[in-house]
Design a protein around this motif. Structure first.
Motif, PDB file in Angstrom:
ATOM      1  N   ARG A 150       0.594  -1.461  -0.017  1.00 26.98           N
ATOM      2  CA  ARG A 150      -0.566  -0.009  -0.296  1.00 26.98           C
ATOM      3  C   ARG A 150       0.676   1.143  -0.063  1.00 26.98           C
ATOM      4  NH1 ARG A 150      -4.891  -0.718  -1.935  1.00 26.98           N
ATOM      5  NH2 ARG A 150      -4.991  -3.715  -1.499  1.00 26.98           N
ATOM      6  N   PHE A 151      -0.043   2.188  -0.888  1.00 32.71           N
ATOM      7  CA  PHE A 151       0.541   3.252  -0.993  1.00 32.71           C
ATOM      8  C   PHE A 151       0.453   4.340   0.263  1.00 32.71           C
ATOM      9  CE2 PHE A 151       2.055   7.638  -3.188  1.00 32.71           C
ATOM     10  CZ  PHE A 151       3.716   7.378  -3.240  1.00 32.71           C
ATOM     11  N   TYR A 152       1.172   4.800   0.486  1.00 30.12           N
ATOM     12  CA  TYR A 152       0.655   6.055   1.790  1.00 30.12           C
ATOM     13  C   TYR A 152       1.710   7.475   1.122  1.00 30.12           C
ATOM     14  CZ  TYR A 152      -1.607   2.439   4.136  1.00 30.12           C
ATOM     15  OH  TYR A 152      -2.434   2.131   4.202  1.00 30.12           O
ATOM     16  N   ALA A 153       0.897   8.840   0.747  1.00 24.03           N
ATOM     17  CA  ALA A 153       2.025   9.696   0.091  1.00 24.03           C
ATOM     18  C   ALA A 153       2.772  10.657   1.336  1.00 24.03           C
ATOM     19  CB  ALA A 153       0.883  10.615  -1.003  1.00 24.03           C
ATOM     20  N   THR A 154       1.246  10.644   2.421  1.00 22.30           N
ATOM     21  CA  THR A 154       1.528  11.318   3.350  1.00 22.30           C
ATOM     22  C   THR A 154       3.022  10.862   4.599  1.00 22.30           C
ATOM     23  OG1 THR A 154       0.489  10.146   4.844  1.00 22.30           O
ATOM     24  CG2 THR A 154       0.065  12.257   3.872  1.00 22.30           C
ATOM     25  N   PHE A 155       3.029   9.582   4.274  1.00 21.10           N
ATOM     26  CA  PHE A 155       4.685   9.035   4.800  1.00 21.10           C
ATOM     27  C   PHE A 155       5.769  10.015   3.683  1.00 21.10           C
ATOM     28  CE2 PHE A 155       8.498   6.433   4.156  1.00 21.10           C
ATOM     29  CZ  PHE A 155       9.082   6.218   5.340  1.00 21.10           C
ATOM     30  N   TRP A 156       5.630   9.993   2.673  1.00 19.44           N
ATOM     31  CA  TRP A 156       7.086   9.884   2.147  1.00 19.44           C
ATOM     32  C   TRP A 156       6.718  12.135   1.221  1.00 19.44           C
ATOM     33  CZ3 TRP A 156      10.377   7.596   0.374  1.00 19.44           C
ATOM     34  CH2 TRP A 156       9.689   5.782  -0.259  1.00 19.44           C
ATOM     35  N   LEU A 157       5.856  12.783   1.824  1.00 24.78           N
ATOM     36  CA  LEU A 157       5.736  13.984   2.179  1.00 24.78           C
ATOM     37  C   LEU A 157       6.997  14.668   3.234  1.00 24.78           C
ATOM     38  CD1 LEU A 157       2.515  14.683   1.117  1.00 24.78           C
ATOM     39  CD2 LEU A 157       4.889  16.259   0.477  1.00 24.78           C
ATOM     40  N   ARG A 158       6.596  13.565   4.615  1.00 30.82           N
ATOM     41  CA  ARG A 158       7.023  14.437   5.504  1.00 30.82           C
ATOM     42  C   ARG A 158       8.430  13.751   5.327  1.00 30.82           C
ATOM     43  NH1 ARG A 158       2.636  11.202   8.162  1.00 30.82           N
ATOM     44  NH2 ARG A 158       3.919   9.379   8.059  1.00 30.82           N
ATOM     45  N   GLN A 159       9.096  12.965   4.487  1.00 33.88           N
ATOM     46  CA  GLN A 159      10.158  12.656   4.796  1.00 33.88           C
ATOM     47  C   GLN A 159      11.601  13.870   4.222  1.00 33.88           C
ATOM     48  OE1 GLN A 159      11.512  10.259   5.891  1.00 33.88           O
ATOM     49  NE2 GLN A 159       9.301   9.999   6.942  1.00 33.88           N
ATOM     50  N   ILE A 160      10.677  14.674   2.751  1.00 35.13           N
ATOM     51  CA  ILE A 160      11.550  16.395   2.633  1.00 35.13           C
ATOM     52  C   ILE A 160      10.134  17.355   3.056  1.00 35.13           C
ATOM     53  CG2 ILE A 160      11.669  14.404   0.464  1.00 35.13           C
ATOM     54  CD1 ILE A 160       9.231  15.338  -0.714  1.00 35.13           C
ATOM     55  N   GLU A 161       9.572  17.410   3.487  1.00 39.05           N
ATOM     56  CA  GLU A 161       9.059  18.566   3.739  1.00 39.05           C
ATOM     57  C   GLU A 161      10.007  19.795   4.881  1.00 39.05           C
ATOM     58  OE1 GLU A 161       5.612  17.549   6.529  1.00 39.05           O
ATOM     59  OE2 GLU A 161       6.563  17.336   8.446  1.00 39.05           O
ATOM     60  N   ASP A 162      11.336  18.889   4.938  1.00 38.97           N
ATOM     61  CA  ASP A 162      11.989  20.267   6.113  1.00 38.97           C
ATOM     62  C   ASP A 162      12.868  20.542   5.146  1.00 38.97           C
ATOM     63  OD1 ASP A 162      10.185  20.015   8.310  1.00 38.97           O
ATOM     64  OD2 ASP A 162      11.368  18.976   9.681  1.00 38.97           O
ATOM     65  N   LEU A 163      13.122  19.733   4.021  1.00 40.67           N
ATOM     66  CA  LEU A 163      14.630  20.126   3.132  1.00 40.67           C
ATOM     67  C   LEU A 163      14.686  21.657   2.920  1.00 40.67           C
ATOM     68  CD1 LEU A 163      15.023  16.834   0.939  1.00 40.67           C
ATOM     69  CD2 LEU A 163      16.358  17.714   3.152  1.00 40.67           C
ATOM     70  N   PRO A 164      13.532  22.480   2.309  1.00 35.38           N
ATOM     71  CA  PRO A 164      13.313  23.607   1.984  1.00 35.38           C
ATOM     72  C   PRO A 164      13.954  24.523   2.848  1.00 35.38           C
ATOM     73  CG  PRO A 164      11.735  22.552   0.720  1.00 35.38           C
ATOM     74  CD  PRO A 164      12.202  21.833   2.211  1.00 35.38           C
ATOM     75  N   HIS A 165      13.478  24.453   3.896  1.00 38.62           N
ATOM     76  CA  HIS A 165      13.887  25.378   5.371  1.00 38.62           C
ATOM     77  C   HIS A 165      15.774  24.694   5.812  1.00 38.62           C
ATOM     78  CE1 HIS A 165       9.814  26.323   5.829  1.00 38.62           C
ATOM     79  NE2 HIS A 165       9.355  25.195   6.207  1.00 38.62           N
ATOM     80  N   ARG A 166      15.944  23.570   6.012  1.00 42.77           N
ATOM     81  CA  ARG A 166      17.685  23.912   6.061  1.00 42.77           C
ATOM     82  C   ARG A 166      18.396  23.583   5.519  1.00 42.77           C
ATOM     83  NH1 ARG A 166      17.788  18.322   7.484  1.00 42.77           N
ATOM     84  NH2 ARG A 166      16.376  17.123   6.770  1.00 42.77           N
ATOM     85  N   HIS A 167      18.345  23.385   3.942  1.00 41.87           N
ATOM     86  CA  HIS A 167      19.447  23.484   2.598  1.00 41.87           C
ATOM     87  C   HIS A 167      19.194  24.181   1.102  1.00 41.87           C
ATOM     88  CE1 HIS A 167      20.472  19.801   4.622  1.00 41.87           C
ATOM     89  NE2 HIS A 167      19.618  19.760   4.795  1.00 41.87           N
ATOM     90  N   MET A 168      18.197  24.894   1.474  1.00 40.89           N
ATOM     91  CA  MET A 168      17.927  26.041   0.353  1.00 40.89           C
ATOM     92  C   MET A 168      17.798  27.393   0.099  1.00 40.89           C
ATOM     93  SD  MET A 168      15.171  23.140  -1.711  1.00 40.89           S
ATOM     94  CE  MET A 168      15.087  21.283  -1.177  1.00 40.89           C
ATOM     95  N   GLN A 169      17.859  28.024  -0.697  1.00 37.43           N
ATOM     96  CA  GLN A 169      17.337  29.594  -0.615  1.00 37.43           C
ATOM     97  C   GLN A 169      17.126  29.668  -2.544  1.00 37.43           C
ATOM     98  OE1 GLN A 169      20.835  31.317   0.609  1.00 37.43           O
ATOM     99  NE2 GLN A 169      22.203  30.835  -1.390  1.00 37.43           N
ATOM    100  N   GLY A 170      16.758  30.996  -2.545  1.00 36.01           N
ATOM    101  CA  GLY A 170      16.297  31.597  -4.117  1.00 36.01           C
ATOM    102  C   GLY A 170      15.148  30.409  -4.771  1.00 36.01           C
ATOM    103  N   ASP A 171      15.621  31.091  -5.613  1.00 33.58           N
ATOM    104  CA  ASP A 171      14.468  30.030  -6.074  1.00 33.58           C
ATOM    105  C   ASP A 171      14.432  28.800  -6.147  1.00 33.58           C
ATOM    106  OD1 ASP A 171      14.235  31.778  -8.576  1.00 33.58           O
ATOM    107  OD2 ASP A 171      15.869  30.866 -10.353  1.00 33.58           O
ATOM    108  N   ALA A 172      15.427  27.777  -5.743  1.00 33.78           N
ATOM    109  CA  ALA A 172      14.874  26.348  -5.247  1.00 33.78           C
ATOM    110  C   ALA A 172      14.385  26.067  -4.304  1.00 33.78           C
ATOM    111  CB  ALA A 172      16.528  25.855  -4.819  1.00 33.78           C
ATOM    112  N   ARG A 173      13.931  27.294  -3.383  1.00 34.93           N
ATOM    113  CA  ARG A 173      13.536  26.958  -2.213  1.00 34.93           C
ATOM    114  C   ARG A 173      12.066  27.334  -2.106  1.00 34.93           C
ATOM    115  NH1 ARG A 173      14.865  29.963   3.139  1.00 34.93           N
ATOM    116  NH2 ARG A 173      13.068  28.833   5.368  1.00 34.93           N
ATOM    117  N   GLU A 174      11.410  28.496  -3.555  1.00 33.21           N
ATOM    118  CA  GLU A 174      10.487  28.627  -3.460  1.00 33.21           C
ATOM    119  C   GLU A 174       9.938  27.904  -4.807  1.00 33.21           C
ATOM    120  OE1 GLU A 174       7.170  30.694  -4.047  1.00 33.21           O
ATOM    121  OE2 GLU A 174       9.074  31.158  -2.877  1.00 33.21           O
ATOM    122  N   LEU A 175      10.368  27.104  -5.409  1.00 29.55           N
ATOM    123  CA  LEU A 175      10.351  25.298  -6.543  1.00 29.55           C
ATOM    124  C   LEU A 175       9.873  25.064  -5.415  1.00 29.55           C
ATOM    125  CD1 LEU A 175      12.392  26.275  -9.254  1.00 29.55           C
ATOM    126  CD2 LEU A 175       9.548  26.401  -9.469  1.00 29.55           C
TER     127      LEU A 175
END
Length: 309
Positions: A150-175
């Motif tokens: 069974r596929f649980y999309a919310t599980f995979w979203l939790r794995q990446i939801e903090d990445l823009p805050h911690r590792h990105m800026q500018g266009d990368a973060r916005e996109l």
């Protein structure tokens, strides 16, 4: 001047790794006198080198740090798991030896050229044939552990939801925030869906496949032991890397439409997974690439915008 200093520093680092590795090999049974011929890849986590013992060449991978022994053990196990791929058109590089304490895995050196280098100049017919062959390779690799889950999309979203805050800026973060928002909108329709799961390659991209001189046999390498997860994730990773190579073919969910069709024509996945599960994981791959490869912005930004369109 700064660029020159970086180049000198990198050369010195490569030379130091080669010296340390040669000393380590002298202590391993049967490997005394082995030469380090070439450092193929060097990161803070690992080194990949070509070594020569008498007239025979091998590829050695060494993992650094406290997790090195565990990662070497897992990689050796992954290569052992692929023992069913030592003949036929779809193969895995054979394991020669592993030394967990030193974080070292030694593999045979496979013939041929990396697929990404061939695809860069290939005519359309050859390009699509090889992408389809990559799909067949992955289907064969996952065959022993394939099962419906069974596929649980919310599980995979939790794995990446903090990445823009911690590792990105500018266009990368916005996109990345825009991609996350779209993936969140996709999630309710995907949660609970049936998917094919299997033990993953871990880094299934065209640069980790060699095309043998016969043009038909594929050798897979750089395999890590990953747990059971949706096979669609490996397929999406392969196609997203192709999209970010700037190949310029018409897009479907940001992925090369003709290459998606070539891979979907194999028995890798049920057709319904190509319509929404693979695009979902393409979004995840883009966010992870933004986090890991800010230097590739000129290629990642167009691919992300195409995925969002």
């Amino acid at each position: 001047m700064q660029a020159l200093e970086r180049d000198i520093s990198q050369i010195e680092e490569i030379e130091a790794v080669a010296r340390d590795l040669k000393r380590a090999l002298e202590q391993l049974p049967g490997w005394a006198g082995t030469r380090v011929e070439e450092v193929l890849r060097l990161t803070p986590e690992r080194a990949v080198v070509v070594i020569r013992r008498r007239d025979e060449y091998f590829v050695l991978k060494q993992f650094f740090g406290e997790k090195g022994p565990a990662r070497a053990t897992l990689m050796a196990e992954a290569l052992g798991h692929a023992a069913h791929m030592q003949d036929g058109a779809y193969r895995v590089v054979p394991l020669v030896a592993s030394y967990a304490t030193q974080g070292i895995v030694i593999m045979a050196r496979t013939p041929g050229l990396r697929m990404d280098r061939i695809l860069a100049d290939a005519v359309s017919e050859t390009r699509l044939r090889l992408v389809g062959a990559a799909g067949h390779w992955l289907a064969r690799y996952t065959e022993p552990t394939r099962a419906e889950g069974r596929f649980y999309a919310t599980f995979w979203l939790r794995q990446i939801e903090d990445l823009p805050h911690r590792h990105m800026q500018g266009d990368a973060r916005e996109l990345s925030f825009q991609i996350l928002d779209k993936m969140a909108r996709m999630a309710p329709d995907l949660n609970g869906r049936a998917v094919i799961r299997a033990r993953s390659h871990g880094d299934f991209v065209d640069r980790n496949l060699n095309v043998a001189p016969d043009g038909e046999t594929l050798w897979g390498f750089d395999i890590d032991r990953y747990p059971l997860q949706p096979v669609a994730r490996d397929a999406a990773r392969f196609l997203t890397w192709r999209a970010t190579d700037g190949i310029g073919h018409p897009a479907k969910a940001g992925l090369p439409r003709d290459e998606v069709s070539a891979m979907a024509a194999t028995d890798l996945l049920p057709q319904e997974e190509w319509h929404d599960i693979v695009p979902f994981f393409a979004g995840e791959t883009l966010i992870r690439r933004f986090a890991d490869r800010m230097s590739d912005m000129d290629r990642l930004v167009p691919a992300a915008r195409a995925w969002l369109a």
